[in-house]
Enzyme design. Structure first.
Site, short mmCIF file in Angstrom:
data_model
loop_
_atom_site.label_atom_id
_atom_site.label_comp_id
_atom_site.label_asym_id
_atom_site.label_seq_id
_atom_site.Cartn_x
_atom_site.Cartn_y
_atom_site.Cartn_z
N THR A 7 29.39 38.31 35.43
CA THR A 7 30.46 38.29 34.56
C THR A 7 30.34 39.73 33.82
O THR A 7 29.48 40.55 33.47
CB THR A 7 30.09 37.44 33.48
OG1 THR A 7 31.11 37.67 32.13
CG2 THR A 7 28.72 37.41 32.85
N GLY A 8 31.83 40.32 33.52
CA GLY A 8 31.99 41.54 33.07
C GLY A 8 33.19 42.04 33.66
O GLY A 8 33.99 41.38 34.00
N GLY A 11 35.49 43.25 35.87
CA GLY A 11 35.77 43.09 37.17
C GLY A 11 35.74 44.36 38.12
O GLY A 11 35.09 44.39 39.26
N GLY A 29 39.84 39.72 39.88
CA GLY A 29 38.63 40.53 39.60
C GLY A 29 37.55 40.11 40.55
O GLY A 29 37.88 40.18 41.61
N ASP A 30 36.33 40.48 39.97
CA ASP A 30 35.23 40.48 41.13
C ASP A 30 34.76 39.09 41.33
O ASP A 30 34.22 38.74 42.40
CB ASP A 30 34.18 41.26 40.38
CG ASP A 30 33.64 40.54 39.05
OD1 ASP A 30 34.72 40.38 38.41
OD2 ASP A 30 32.46 40.25 38.86
N ARG A 43 46.77 40.41 39.26
CA ARG A 43 45.26 41.08 39.29
C ARG A 43 44.32 40.12 39.62
O ARG A 43 44.24 39.30 39.05
CB ARG A 43 44.96 41.91 38.09
CG ARG A 43 43.74 42.33 37.63
CD ARG A 43 42.80 41.75 37.12
NE ARG A 43 41.48 42.32 36.71
CZ ARG A 43 40.34 41.59 36.67
NH1 ARG A 43 40.34 40.43 36.39
NH2 ARG A 43 39.32 42.41 36.04
N THR A 51 34.15 34.19 31.43
CA THR A 51 33.91 33.79 32.78
C THR A 51 32.80 32.83 32.80
O THR A 51 31.79 32.92 31.98
CB THR A 51 33.82 34.75 33.47
OG1 THR A 51 34.91 35.80 33.58
CG2 THR A 51 33.30 34.60 34.97
N1 ASP Z 1 34.50 39.37 35.56
C1 ASP Z 1 35.93 38.83 35.33
C2 ASP Z 1 37.17 39.49 35.74
O1 ASP Z 1 37.07 40.89 35.74
C3 ASP Z 1 35.79 38.74 33.75
C4 ASP Z 1 34.64 38.12 32.95
O2 ASP Z 1 33.60 38.18 33.55
O3 ASP Z 1 34.81 37.77 31.80
O4 ASP Z 1 38.06 38.96 36.21
#
Ligand code: ASP
Length: 314
Positions: free
Chosen positions: A231-232, A234, A210-211, A208, A180
């Site tokens: 990022t992470g 979500g 994410g955050d 789905r 991301t």
């Molecule tokens: N945060 C993103 C999600 O969960 C994924 C990512 O940060 O790589 O969609």
């Protein structure tokens, strides 16, 4: 008129199991170069006096156009073998925000999010409605071939076979990390902005979200505190409302940027099992880039003009 502030900018290209001994020198160089190009596209604008909003959009667009990162062109495949992208943008002065989720075929989702913010009465548009809005705004769409990437396709096949939903950078093929993307900036007028864009998680369920496009979870900006892009994993970032929680710790409790971001990433998220990191910048131009994973693609240009491009834990 003399500018009262010096600008600064930071960006990320995802966090995860990114280890030096698993990265080939060539791939490492490709990532460093792509981060440098993205950093330059934002900092050049800031140097010319452009807004933080223009800068974060430009940096994120640059990362969206690069197939190395999980956003725009390099987006991962969902369970159905399609690309569904999420993005958000927010400015700190008036607290205006725009976001899109579950969009396919849009070349630069971050620009669509900005159009939602500036040209619609809404904050978040999803799926078909967001795509129709992109067409009305004459934003470029691309075919499925544009988004096809063999590495991502192989990751998806593997994840599907193992019935896994993967954070892109946690793929078992650790030589091929993507992530991301996001940017935060302070411009010469003292304004803050943040933007985030993602393809989400490999093999994610259709629909789905994410955050990243959730204002206050993966993206936030306020003149009263800071601008944040996460990022992470979500689901953990959403439940912890990470970006807004950092704002609250600074605004209501008077924590510094480093204390507030560190508390979220190394304490609150870590305790719940939430892997990832974030970039944040405050109105004084301080920059924080904490992560609790093995690495995070990240870069910044601080107020004294010093540039840093980093991948691993230092
Ligand atoms: N945060 C993103 C999600 O969960 C994924 C990512 O940060 O790589 O969609």
């Amino acid at each position: 008129m003399q500018a009262k502030h010096k600008f600064s900018i930071a960006l990320h290209g995802g966090a995860g199991t990114i280890l030096k001994h698993l990265m080939s020198p060539a791939l490492e160089q490709e990532h460093i170069l792509a981060l440098k190009v993205a950093l330059d596209s934002g900092s050049r604008l800031l140097k010319e006096g452009a807004s933080a909003l223009d800068a974060v959009e430009a940096s994120v667009r640059s990362l969206e156009d690069c197939p190395l990162f999980n956003a725009g062109r390099g987006s991962v495949f969902n369970h159905e073998g399609k690309h569904e992208m999420d993005a958000a943008i927010m400015e700190g002065t008036l607290g205006k925000a725009g976001a899109v989720c579950g969009v396919s075929g849009v070349k630069n989702p971050v620009s669509l999010a900005r159009n939602v913010m500036e040209k619609s009465p809404h904050v978040l548009l999803c799926g078909e409605g967001a795509i129709r809005f992109a067409l009305e705004q004459n934003l470029p769409l691309e075919s499925e071939e544009y988004f096809f990437n063999q590495v991502r396709y192989d990751q998806w096949k593997e994840a599907k076979a193992e019935q896994n939903i993967l954070l892109d950078h946690s793929s078992s093929n650790s030589d091929k990390k993507f992530g991301t993307v996001g940017a935060v900036a302070l411009d010469m007028n003292g304004n803050l902005a943040a933007a985030t864009s993602t393809g989400g998680m490999t093999n994610k369920q259709w629909g789905r979200i994410g955050d990243s496009p959730i204002i206050g979870a993966g993206t936030w900006a306020s003149q009263e505190s800071c601008a944040v892009s996460c990022t992470g994993h979500g689901e953990y970032f959403m439940r912890a409302v990470v970006a807004h929680d950092i704002h609250c710790l600074m605004y209501y409790k008077g924590l510094t940027l480093h204390a507030a971001t560190g508390l979220l990433v190394h304490d609150k998220l870590k305790r719940s099992g939430g892997e990832g990191g974030l970039i944040a910048i405050d109105k004084l131009g301080n920059i924080a880039m904490p992560f609790n994973s093995e690495g995070m693609y990240r870069a910044c240009c601080s107020q004294d003009g010093q540039e840093q491009i980093l991948i691993y834990k230092s």
